[in-house]
Design a protein around this motif. Structure first.
Motif, PDB file in Angstrom:
ATOM      1  N   ALA A 171     139.022  53.868  -1.921  1.00 36.66           N
ATOM      2  CA  ALA A 171     138.194  54.607  -2.877  1.00 36.66           C
ATOM      3  C   ALA A 171     139.020  55.008  -4.100  1.00 36.66           C
ATOM      4  CB  ALA A 171     137.579  55.829  -2.204  1.00 36.66           C
ATOM      5  N   ARG A 172     140.260  55.425  -3.860  1.00 38.80           N
ATOM      6  CA  ARG A 172     141.136  55.788  -4.976  1.00 38.80           C
ATOM      7  C   ARG A 172     141.436  54.596  -5.873  1.00 38.80           C
ATOM      8  NH1 ARG A 172     145.780  59.810  -2.515  1.00 38.80           N
ATOM      9  NH2 ARG A 172     144.416  61.622  -2.358  1.00 38.80           N
ATOM     10  N   ASP A 173     141.633  53.433  -5.261  1.00 35.26           N
ATOM     11  CA  ASP A 173     141.869  52.218  -6.051  1.00 35.26           C
ATOM     12  C   ASP A 173     140.656  51.902  -6.926  1.00 35.26           C
ATOM     13  OD1 ASP A 173     144.339  51.972  -4.864  1.00 35.26           O
ATOM     14  OD2 ASP A 173     143.740  50.393  -3.459  1.00 35.26           O
ATOM     15  N   ALA A 174     139.457  52.132  -6.358  1.00 34.79           N
ATOM     16  CA  ALA A 174     138.232  51.884  -7.133  1.00 34.79           C
ATOM     17  C   ALA A 174     138.172  52.829  -8.328  1.00 34.79           C
ATOM     18  CB  ALA A 174     136.994  52.057  -6.253  1.00 34.79           C
ATOM     19  N   ILE A 175     138.633  54.063  -8.141  1.00 38.31           N
ATOM     20  CA  ILE A 175     138.673  55.026  -9.248  1.00 38.31           C
ATOM     21  C   ILE A 175     139.711  54.588 -10.283  1.00 38.31           C
ATOM     22  CG2 ILE A 175     139.348  57.399  -9.850  1.00 38.31           C
ATOM     23  CD1 ILE A 175     137.904  58.276  -7.244  1.00 38.31           C
ATOM     24  N   ALA A 176     140.904  54.229  -9.801  1.00 34.83           N
ATOM     25  CA  ALA A 176     141.989  53.845 -10.715  1.00 34.83           C
ATOM     26  C   ALA A 176     141.606  52.630 -11.556  1.00 34.83           C
ATOM     27  CB  ALA A 176     143.267  53.567  -9.928  1.00 34.83           C
ATOM     28  N   SER A 177     140.800  51.713 -10.961  1.00 34.20           N
ATOM     29  CA  SER A 177     140.433  50.502 -11.698  1.00 34.20           C
ATOM     30  C   SER A 177     139.477  50.814 -12.855  1.00 34.20           C
ATOM     31  CB  SER A 177     139.795  49.487 -10.759  1.00 34.20           C
ATOM     32  OG  SER A 177     138.523  49.942 -10.361  1.00 34.20           O
ATOM     33  N   GLN A 178     138.926  52.026 -12.872  1.00 37.79           N
ATOM     34  CA  GLN A 178     137.992  52.373 -13.949  1.00 37.79           C
ATOM     35  C   GLN A 178     138.630  53.231 -15.026  1.00 37.79           C
ATOM     36  OE1 GLN A 178     134.007  53.682 -12.236  1.00 37.79           O
ATOM     37  NE2 GLN A 178     135.309  53.674 -10.435  1.00 37.79           N
TER      38      GLN A 178
END
Ligand SMILES: [Zn+2]
Length: 205
Positions: free
Chosen positions: A155-162
């Protein structure tokens, strides 16, 4: 990772985590959401498939009960993802001590002001009707600690990708510490409490 089609016909466990965090992107502060999703074998708990997705639903990001809305939105993404993989039988899990488990199992109705939460619950119930079997079970914390931390990382990676943006030649991110615009090449490590790395200058200081 992709499950083979025969394994996807049996009942699988769906685990999900939804997170929302306040991130500085360029010079704006925005709420950014992401989900981590994982499908596991219901017998031996081995991982069949995992993925992460951006949570871009503005209603969710503006919801009064933000954490609950994010968890429910992640479950909805998880069920939609499982349906795309032609999984027809699902056990999905909610934290034992979470009010969401009571909502999803109809033990408790969400309060009147939780309009977004109520909407998401309806959406979730509708998705469940597309499955031949769908059980909601409490998550046994001790067994699933490793699973939960890998979901949170997804989930954190999904946030970082944005949180990045591009110019013609370079990708940029805002350092969460000094707010400088830096290329990810000049950012080194993730400090606890942040979802993405801080810049070289901040690390030196
Ligand atoms: Zn910095």
């Amino acid at each position: 990772m992709k499950g083979n089609s025969s394994s996807l016909r049996v009942s699988l466990r769906l685990l999900s985590a939804g997170l929302v965090s306040e991130e500085v992107i360029k010079d704006d502060t925005k709420l950014v959401g992401g989900s981590g999703l994982s499908l596991c074998d219901s017998n031996d708990n081995s991982k069949k498939s995992e993925t992460n997705k951006a949570l871009r639903n503005h209603q969710v990001l503006l919801a009064a009960h933000l954490e609950e809305a994010a968890e429910l939105a992640a479950m909805i993404q998880g069920l939609s993802w499982a349906l795309k993989l032609v999984v027809k039988s699902i056990q999905f899990f909610c934290d034992d001590d979470s009010i969401i488990l009571d909502y999803v199992t109809d033990k408790v109705a969400p309060p009147n002001e939780s309009i977004v939460v109520a909407k998401l619950l309806k959406q979730l119930a509708l998705l469940q009707t597309s499955l031949t079997s769908c059980q909601t079970l409490p998550l046994q914390r001790s067994d699933d600690d490793i699973n939960s931390s890998s979901l949170i990382k997804l989930a954190r990676d999904a946030i970082a990708s944005q949180t990045t943006w591009h110019t013609n030649t370079e990708e940029y991110e805002t350092c969460p510490d000094c707010y400088a615009h830096v290329s990810p090449r000049h950012k080194l490590e993730v400090r606890s409490g942040y979802f993405h790395p801080i810049c070289f200058t901040c690390i030196r200081d």
